[in-house]
Design a protein around this motif. Structure first.
Motif, mmCIF file in Angstrom:
data_model
loop_
_atom_site.group_PDB
_atom_site.id
_atom_site.type_symbol
_atom_site.label_atom_id
_atom_site.label_comp_id
_atom_site.label_asym_id
_atom_site.label_seq_id
_atom_site.Cartn_x
_atom_site.Cartn_y
_atom_site.Cartn_z
ATOM 1 N N GLN A 154 -54.315 -6.616 -29.485
ATOM 2 C CA GLN A 154 -55.207 -7.263 -28.530
ATOM 3 C C GLN A 154 -54.576 -8.469 -27.825
ATOM 4 O O GLN A 154 -55.108 -8.972 -26.840
ATOM 5 N N ARG A 155 -53.411 -8.917 -28.307
ATOM 6 C CA ARG A 155 -52.791 -10.104 -27.718
ATOM 7 C C ARG A 155 -52.398 -9.869 -26.261
ATOM 8 O O ARG A 155 -52.652 -10.697 -25.388
ATOM 9 N N ALA A 156 -51.765 -8.726 -26.002
ATOM 10 C CA ALA A 156 -51.319 -8.430 -24.637
ATOM 11 C C ALA A 156 -52.514 -8.284 -23.695
ATOM 12 O O ALA A 156 -52.453 -8.690 -22.529
ATOM 13 N N ILE A 157 -53.613 -7.718 -24.206
ATOM 14 C CA ILE A 157 -54.824 -7.549 -23.382
ATOM 15 C C ILE A 157 -55.350 -8.918 -22.960
ATOM 16 O O ILE A 157 -55.634 -9.159 -21.783
ATOM 17 N N ALA A 158 -55.475 -9.821 -23.926
ATOM 18 C CA ALA A 158 -56.000 -11.151 -23.621
ATOM 19 C C ALA A 158 -55.056 -11.906 -22.683
ATOM 20 O O ALA A 158 -55.506 -12.580 -21.752
ATOM 21 N N GLU A 201 -43.279 -10.581 -28.651
ATOM 22 C CA GLU A 201 -44.174 -9.419 -28.548
ATOM 23 C C GLU A 201 -44.602 -9.188 -27.106
ATOM 24 O O GLU A 201 -44.570 -8.058 -26.598
ATOM 25 N N LEU A 202 -44.999 -10.267 -26.442
ATOM 26 C CA LEU A 202 -45.467 -10.150 -25.062
ATOM 27 C C LEU A 202 -44.337 -9.736 -24.131
ATOM 28 O O LEU A 202 -44.547 -8.946 -23.196
ATOM 29 N N ILE A 203 -43.149 -10.225 -24.356
ATOM 30 C CA ILE A 203 -41.999 -9.829 -23.545
ATOM 31 C C ILE A 203 -41.781 -8.323 -23.637
ATOM 32 O O ILE A 203 -41.457 -7.655 -22.652
ATOM 33 N N ASN A 204 -41.976 -7.783 -24.839
ATOM 34 C CA ASN A 204 -41.782 -6.343 -25.030
ATOM 35 C C ASN A 204 -42.918 -5.511 -24.447
ATOM 36 O O ASN A 204 -42.745 -4.320 -24.176
ATOM 37 N N SER A 205 -44.082 -6.135 -24.249
ATOM 38 C CA SER A 205 -45.246 -5.369 -23.789
ATOM 39 C C SER A 205 -45.515 -5.507 -22.291
ATOM 40 O O SER A 205 -46.239 -4.703 -21.714
ATOM 41 N N LEU A 206 -44.938 -6.544 -21.659
ATOM 42 C CA LEU A 206 -45.176 -6.773 -20.242
ATOM 43 C C LEU A 206 -44.093 -6.120 -19.389
ATOM 44 O O LEU A 206 -42.998 -5.813 -19.872
ATOM 45 N N HIS A 207 -44.401 -5.927 -18.124
ATOM 46 C CA HIS A 207 -43.407 -5.387 -17.198
ATOM 47 C C HIS A 207 -42.321 -6.422 -16.955
ATOM 48 O O HIS A 207 -42.550 -7.631 -17.039
ATOM 49 N N ASP A 208 -41.129 -5.979 -16.621
ATOM 50 C CA ASP A 208 -39.997 -6.872 -16.428
ATOM 51 C C ASP A 208 -40.284 -7.969 -15.403
ATOM 52 O O ASP A 208 -39.907 -9.127 -15.590
ATOM 53 N N ALA A 209 -40.944 -7.614 -14.319
ATOM 54 C CA ALA A 209 -41.225 -8.601 -13.264
ATOM 55 C C ALA A 209 -42.114 -9.727 -13.793
ATOM 56 O O ALA A 209 -41.897 -10.906 -13.482
ATOM 57 N N GLN A 210 -43.114 -9.360 -14.611
ATOM 58 C CA GLN A 210 -43.993 -10.368 -15.192
ATOM 59 C C GLN A 210 -43.230 -11.265 -16.160
ATOM 60 O O GLN A 210 -43.404 -12.487 -16.176
#
Length: 449
Positions: free
Chosen positions: A41-45, A68-77
């Motif tokens: 749920q971290r990436a969703i929030a 964790e977020l780096i691995n779950s977000l798109h490269d541009a983000q």
């Protein structure tokens, strides 16, 4: 702080309300909230945050959550988030990320931010250069106050702090410092060099972080310039960095005193806790073999005088506690710069004087307890118990003072002399002395009969 409604928003899937709430809260509170969420749920929030809020919140997240977020977000983000981080925070993050991820992110940063990050990463860990930020206000000597304020307004709104402006010459050599307060209350046509102070408190890039923190604390500074070997200004260290340094150093010392590996948090997963603690525990078991070896040859003596089984744990706990008390006070004094190895005699004299009074009371108490627990024919043990307790107390304060001082003199971390090591050493000395005296007394007694 977060309300219970906000904490439950993901559970009821009211994402619109959650988005509104999270974007209205302070970044540090949002960071705490996201950290406490389950991984899925971290990436969703985080995706519910607007761009500005996301950038601020990202810096408040623990390194493992950032990864964790780096691995779950798109490269541009990801690149946008990392680009907007302060250089020192970005360098800290890169220290924790896999080398492949760091290389990919560095390649996508702007040349300016890539250079700033590379500069910080080029300094050794634990130094001022590694803790500094390259975002600071730099002014030239020839500017007037009015020109300086215009420069700050137009170009330096993204700097980490503008409480101080640093005046340099054409070679970037640090010349003087001027406060924002001085600029605001001085006429615009006055030259900067006429109001700036040339008594600049500064540190070198290789200065240890703990020393930086002590200097800033001593002089009540909220920012301090960092210069290289040629006295050129390369960055500043701000008060928030110092707070992090002090917390990190205090945590590190406390963990070492308790024989706990660094980087273990209260909410670390069980497998991390096991991995961090087990090597220390196995090592301590090895140390305790030494204390047990001191007792092993005296099994017949203990069997002959059963009250020893009651008395000996008191030796162990009391002597160890006395040693840790002296050890903790000495390490704390060294850590905050209150004392140095040159003060060893002074500190030892104080500890021995205090230890003598403590030893007298503990020795008498041990005699009284031994008389209560011992059978009539065993009461002679009380005198030896009291003497050994007093002696072990004096040995404990001596070791607790000299060991960390010796390590500091050898340029080692005084906290390496952890509590379990000191208590094991004291147990070995105390048990061996006590049981040897009891054994000798028994032999003399048997010879007389």
């Amino acid at each position: 702080m977060l309300t219970q409604d906000v904490r439950n928003s993901l559970d009821v899937a009211d994402l619109n309300q959650l988005k509104c709430d999270l974007n209205c809260l302070q970044p540090v509170d949002v960071g705490e909230y996201i950290t406490q969420l389950p991984k899925k749920q971290r990436a969703i929030a985080f995706r519910l945050l607007n761009k500005a809020q996301a950038i601020d919140v990202f810096e408040y997240l623990p390194t493992e959550v950032q990864e964790e977020l780096i691995n779950s977000l798109h490269d541009a983000q990801v690149v946008h988030l990392v680009e907007e981080m302060s250089p020192d925070e970005r360098a800290y993050l890169f220290d924790e990320l896999p080398a492949g991820v760091v290389k990919r992110l560095l390649q996508q940063l702007s040349s300016e931010q890539r250079q700033a990050t590379a500069t910080i990463l080029g300094y050794a860990e634990g130094t001022a250069g590694r803790a500094m930020t390259t975002e600071y206000v730099r002014l030239r000597e020839g500017l007037t106050v009015g020109e300086a304020l215009s420069k700050i307004r137009l170009q330096d709104e993204d700097k980490e702090t503008i409480y101080y402006a640093y005046v340099t010459d054409n070679n970037r050599t640090l010349v003087s410092v001027v406060s924002l307060r001085q600029l605001l209350f001085t006429f615009p046509d006055v030259l900067i060099k006429d109001i700036a102070s040339d008594r600049v408190i500064k540190v070198k890039t290789e200065t240890p972080q703990e020393e930086v923190a002590r200097i800033m604390q001593r002089y009540d500074l909220i920012a301090m310039p960092v210069v290289d070997r040629e006295d050129r200004l390369v960055g500043i260290i701000t008060i928030d960095d110092v707070i992090d340094i002090l917390e990190e150093e205090a945590t590190d010392d406390i963990q070492k005193l308790a024989a706990v590996s660094g980087d273990e948090a209260a909410l670390s997963p069980p497998h991390i806790t096991i991995r961090k603690r087990l090597p220390w525990l196995l090592g301590i078991m090895g140390l305790y073999i030494g204390a047990a070896s001191a007792i092993a040859p005296f099994q017949q003596v203990i069997a002959a005088v059963p009250v020893l089984a009651v008395i000996m744990p008191i030796f162990s706990n009391t002597g160890g506690t006395v040693g840790i008390q002296a050890l903790t006070v000495t390490i704390r004094g060294l850590g905050v710069g209150e004392v140095t190895p040159h003060d060893t005699r002074k500190i030892l004299r104080k500890e021995l004087l205090a230890g003598f009074g403590t030893a007298l009371v503990l020795g008498l108490t041990m005699i009284a307890l031994s008389l209560i627990w011992a059978k009539p024919e065993e009461r002679w043990v009380a005198l030896i118990a009291g003497m050994v307790m007093a002696t072990n107390t004096m040995v404990a304060v001596t070791l607790g003072t000299l060991l960390p001082m010796g390590l500091q003199r050898m340029k080692l971390d005084p906290a390496l002399m952890s509590g379990p090591l000191v208590t094991t050493l004291l147990d070995s000395i105390g048990f061996l002395t006590f049981l040897t005296l009891i054994s000798t007394a028994l032999n003399v007694f048997h010879l007389q009969h």
